[in-house]
Design a protein around this motif. Structure first.
Motif, PDB file in Angstrom:
ATOM      1  N   GLY A  12       0.870  -1.175   0.000  1.00 19.32           N
ATOM      2  CA  GLY A  12       0.000   0.000   0.000  1.00 19.32           C
ATOM      3  C   GLY A  12       0.899   1.214   0.000  1.00 19.32           C
ATOM      4  N   CYS A  16      -0.293   4.975   4.121  1.00 21.23           N
ATOM      5  CA  CYS A  16      -1.688   4.483   4.127  1.00 21.23           C
ATOM      6  C   CYS A  16      -2.027   3.790   5.444  1.00 21.23           C
ATOM      7  N   MET A 123      -5.506   0.273   0.797  1.00 18.40           N
ATOM      8  CA  MET A 123      -5.812   1.463  -0.011  1.00 18.40           C
ATOM      9  C   MET A 123      -6.164   2.634   0.917  1.00 18.40           C
ATOM     10  N   ILE A 156      -1.106   2.474  -6.718  1.00 20.17           N
ATOM     11  CA  ILE A 156      -2.542   2.208  -6.681  1.00 20.17           C
ATOM     12  C   ILE A 156      -3.002   1.520  -7.976  1.00 20.17           C
ATOM     13  N   ALA A 159      -2.964  -2.289  -7.713  1.00 21.71           N
ATOM     14  CA  ALA A 159      -3.753  -2.941  -6.649  1.00 21.71           C
ATOM     15  C   ALA A 159      -4.393  -4.239  -7.152  1.00 21.71           C
ATOM     16  N   VAL A 165      -8.194  -6.141  -1.684  1.00 18.83           N
ATOM     17  CA  VAL A 165      -7.934  -4.705  -1.511  1.00 18.83           C
ATOM     18  C   VAL A 165      -8.775  -4.253  -0.317  1.00 18.83           C
ATOM     19  N   VAL A 167      -9.724  -0.970   2.079  1.00 16.02           N
ATOM     20  CA  VAL A 167      -9.625   0.487   2.235  1.00 16.02           C
ATOM     21  C   VAL A 167      -9.459   0.795   3.729  1.00 16.02           C
TER      22      VAL A 167
END
Ligand code: ADP
Ligand code: 5GP
Length: 185
Positions: A12, A16, A123, A156, A159, A165, A167
């Motif tokens: 990441g 992040c 992410m 990104i 990914a 993935v 967030v």
């Protein structure tokens, strides 16, 4: 006995929240451990040699490349970063799940080598929030932060090479989600 288990890859963009997440995962689950990477970058803040990274000179790092001691290594932002084979065997022999927190090119090499490995891309909720977190951490210069934000845009785009993935918006929810992926729940 020496054996090599499939590692868990976490990537990441810088800022992040990877280190925050992995530190918490290790506190809550003694079976999870981090493979300590080697790097030629200077220690930051409270970082300790042998715990956060093995901090090596360029000369020492290149000697270890020649000795084939890395399972993968990259040049990122003018420094070398690499995963030592000895870390994987050390953790496997301790019966630990071995987490690699590495950038996207190194991750692609690990995924090619261990196609069934668990791979997670963390992410940021947005580029603005990533910018805020890098500033909040206050460990890099403004110039360095700008470089890391530029690299983030490329990262990104990669990914899709990861199985999952996640967030990282609410930190506790992210930690719980990643822990479930690791323990297979
Ligand atoms: P990385 O290891 O990916 O470079 P860090 O773990 O150092 O990132 O996190 C960067 C900054 O963002 C730290 O100040 C950390 O406390 C903060 N942070 C991490 N996750 C969150 C989150 N979910 N919400 C808000 N701040 C966060
Ligand atoms: P930092 O300087 O912020 O600690 O790390 C910069 C980037 O290098 C991060 O994306 C981090 O995950 C990555 N990184 C750390 N260790 C390794 C490693 O051993 N191999 C690779 N490929 N990347 C690494």
């Amino acid at each position: 006995m020496i054996h090599e288990a499939s590692p868990i890859v976490i990537s990441g963009p810088s800022g992040c929240g990877k280190d925050t997440i992995v530190t918490k995962l290790r506190e809550m689950d003694e079976h999870i451990s981090l493979a300590v990477s080697a790097t030629t970058r200077a220690p930051r803040g409270e970082e300790v040699d042998g715990l956060d990274y093995y901090f090596l000179s360029r000369e020492e790092f290149e000697k270890r490349i020649e000795n084939d001691e890395f399972i993968e290594y990259v040049q990122y932002n003018d420094n070398y970063y690499g995963t030592l084979r000895s870390e994987l065997t050390r953790l496997a022999n301790e019966g630990k799940k071995c987490v690699l927190v590495i950038e996207v090119k190194g991750a692609a090499n690990i995924i090619a080598r261990y196609p069934d490995c668990l791979s997670i891309f963390v992410m940021p909720p947005s580029m603005d929030e990533l910018d805020r977190r890098l500033h909040k951490r206050a460990s890099e210069t403004e110039d360095e932060i700008r470089k890391r934000l530029r690299i983030a845009l490329d990262e990104i785009k990669r990914a899709g090479q990861y199985k999952h993935v996640v967030v990282n918006d609410d930190l506790d929810a992210t930690i719980e989600e990643i822990h479930k992926l690791i323990v297979g729940g």
